[in-house]
Design an enzyme around this catalytic site. Structure first.
Site, PDB file in Angstrom:
ATOM      1  N   THR A 192       0.836  -1.199   0.000  1.00  0.00           N
ATOM      2  CA  THR A 192       0.000   0.000   0.000  1.00  0.00           C
ATOM      3  C   THR A 192       0.875   1.255   0.000  1.00  0.00           C
ATOM      4  OG1 THR A 192      -1.728  -1.149   1.174  1.00  0.00           O
ATOM      5  CG2 THR A 192      -1.632   1.212   1.550  1.00  0.00           C
ATOM      6  N   VAL A 221     -13.505  -4.740   1.838  1.00  0.00           N
ATOM      7  CA  VAL A 221     -12.942  -3.395   1.973  1.00  0.00           C
ATOM      8  C   VAL A 221     -11.992  -3.416   3.165  1.00  0.00           C
ATOM      9  CG1 VAL A 221     -13.470  -0.970   2.438  1.00  0.00           C
ATOM     10  CG2 VAL A 221     -14.974  -2.300   0.958  1.00  0.00           C
ATOM     11  N   THR A 243      -0.393   0.925   7.073  1.00  0.00           N
ATOM     12  CA  THR A 243      -0.295  -0.171   6.110  1.00  0.00           C
ATOM     13  C   THR A 243      -0.145  -1.474   6.877  1.00  0.00           C
ATOM     14  OG1 THR A 243       0.999  -1.136   4.311  1.00  0.00           O
ATOM     15  CG2 THR A 243       2.208   0.259   5.855  1.00  0.00           C
ATOM     16  N   GLY A 244      -0.767  -2.506   6.368  1.00  0.00           N
ATOM     17  CA  GLY A 244      -0.681  -3.787   7.068  1.00  0.00           C
ATOM     18  C   GLY A 244      -1.963  -4.562   6.918  1.00  0.00           C
ATOM     19  N   GLY A 246      -5.322  -5.121   7.133  1.00  0.00           N
ATOM     20  CA  GLY A 246      -6.392  -4.147   7.315  1.00  0.00           C
ATOM     21  C   GLY A 246      -7.442  -4.493   8.353  1.00  0.00           C
TER      22      GLY A 246
END
Ligand code: ASP
Length: 325
Positions: A192, A221, A243-244, A246
């Site tokens: 990301t 999502v 980031t990671g 989600g």
């Protein structure tokens, strides 16, 4: 008597000193910017020769775009949008052109942007035909009364507002197709992109864009477009982009949690980010990282993975690019 006069004199000097300290301006940066290109449990030996340098060069090129805008007196909002657009067009990162594939071999992109001045925000989710999702997220923020638009509605809105639309084949890259095959055989991949900035007007902004997680289910999502999970900015605390994995960032409302620790507990950005990323998240094996900048231009780049593509620059000239911990 002499002792009393001496005592009063010392007291006077001391109070003079304290008021001088109080009036001393804090070390505030005129502007500051941080960029990330994803976090993961990566090792140097995972990269082909020259690949790491290419990642660093692209991060630096993106950072330079933001630096120029901020150094010329531009806004943090313009800086974060332009930096993310650049990274979305770069096939190396999991956003825009380089977005990963879902389990059924589609690309479903998410993006969000937030203005720390008034907590205005815009996000889109699950789109597969918009070249630069971050720009449409900004359009949602500035040109609609809403915060988030998804799927077909987001695409229709983008088209009607003149965004560059692409055929879904635009997002095909061999690398991401291969990584779907690898994940199907079990080995994860992240990437990301995110950017946070403070401008010389004292305003903070955050932006994040992603293709999500390789092999995700249709309609999934992630944290990126969810305000307070993967993206957050508030002039009273900080701007953050995560980031990671989600799902963890959503459940632990990571970016809002960091901001709240600063606002309600008076913690520094670095301490708050450490507490959430290396404390709360690590305990539950929620992997990833966060970049942040506070209202004085202090930056934080914190992860609980072995690496995170990242770069930062401040108006005092300090800057850096790094990948591993
Ligand atoms: N946080 C993103 C998501 O879960 C993935 C990533 O940062 O690599 O969609």
């Amino acid at each position: 008597m002499k002792t009393i006069i001496l005592f009063l004199f010392v007291l006077m000097l001391a109070s003079c000193n304290t008021s001088q300290n109080k009036n001393k301006a804090p070390d505030r940066q005129k502007w500051a910017i941080v960029v990330h290109g994803g976090a993961g449990n990566m090792k140097p030996e995972n990269f082909k020769p020259g690949d790491l340098d290419r990642y660093k060069q692209e991060l630096k090129a993106a950072l330079d775009i933001g630096k120029k805008i901020l150094a010329d007196g531009g806004t943090s909002l313009d800086a974060v949008e332009r930096v993310i657009r650049y990274l979305e067009d770069c096939p190396l990162f999991n956003a825009g052109k380089g977005a990963v594939f879902t389990h059924d071999v589609r690309n479903e992109l998410d993006a969000a942007i937030m203005d720390g001045r008034d907590l205005n925000a815009g996000a889109i989710a699950g789109v597969g035909d918009i070249k630069n999702p971050i720009t449409v997220a900004r359009m949602v923020m500035e040109q609609t009364p809403h915060v988030m638009m998804i799927g077909k509605g987001a695409s229709l809105f983008a088209k009607e507002h003149g965004a560059v639309m692409v055929d879904s084949s635009y997002f095909y890259t061999e690398k991401r197709w291969k990584s779907l095959q690898k994940v199907l055989e079990k080995s994860g991949k992240m990437g990301t992109v995110g950017c946070v900035a403070l401008d010389e007007h004292g305003n903070l902004a955050a932006a994040t864009s992603t293709g999500g997680m390789t092999n995700k289910m249709y309609g999934r999502v992630g944290d990126v477009p969810i305000i307070g999970a993967g993206t957050y900015a508030n002039n009273n605390s900080c701007a953050l982009s995560a980031t990671g994995h989600g799902e963890f960032f959503i459940r632990y409302t990571v970016t809002h949690d960091i901001s709240a620790l600063m606002q309600y507990k008076g913690m520094s950005l670095q301490d708050a980010a450490q507490k959430v990323i290396n404390g709360k998240l690590e305990k539950v094996d929620g992997r990833g990282g966060v970049i942040g900048v506070d209202k004085d231009g202090n930056v934080a780049l914190v992860m609980n993975t072995t690496g995170m593509f990242r770069a930062f620059a401040k108006s005092d000239g300090e800057e850096g690019v790094a990948v591993f911990k």
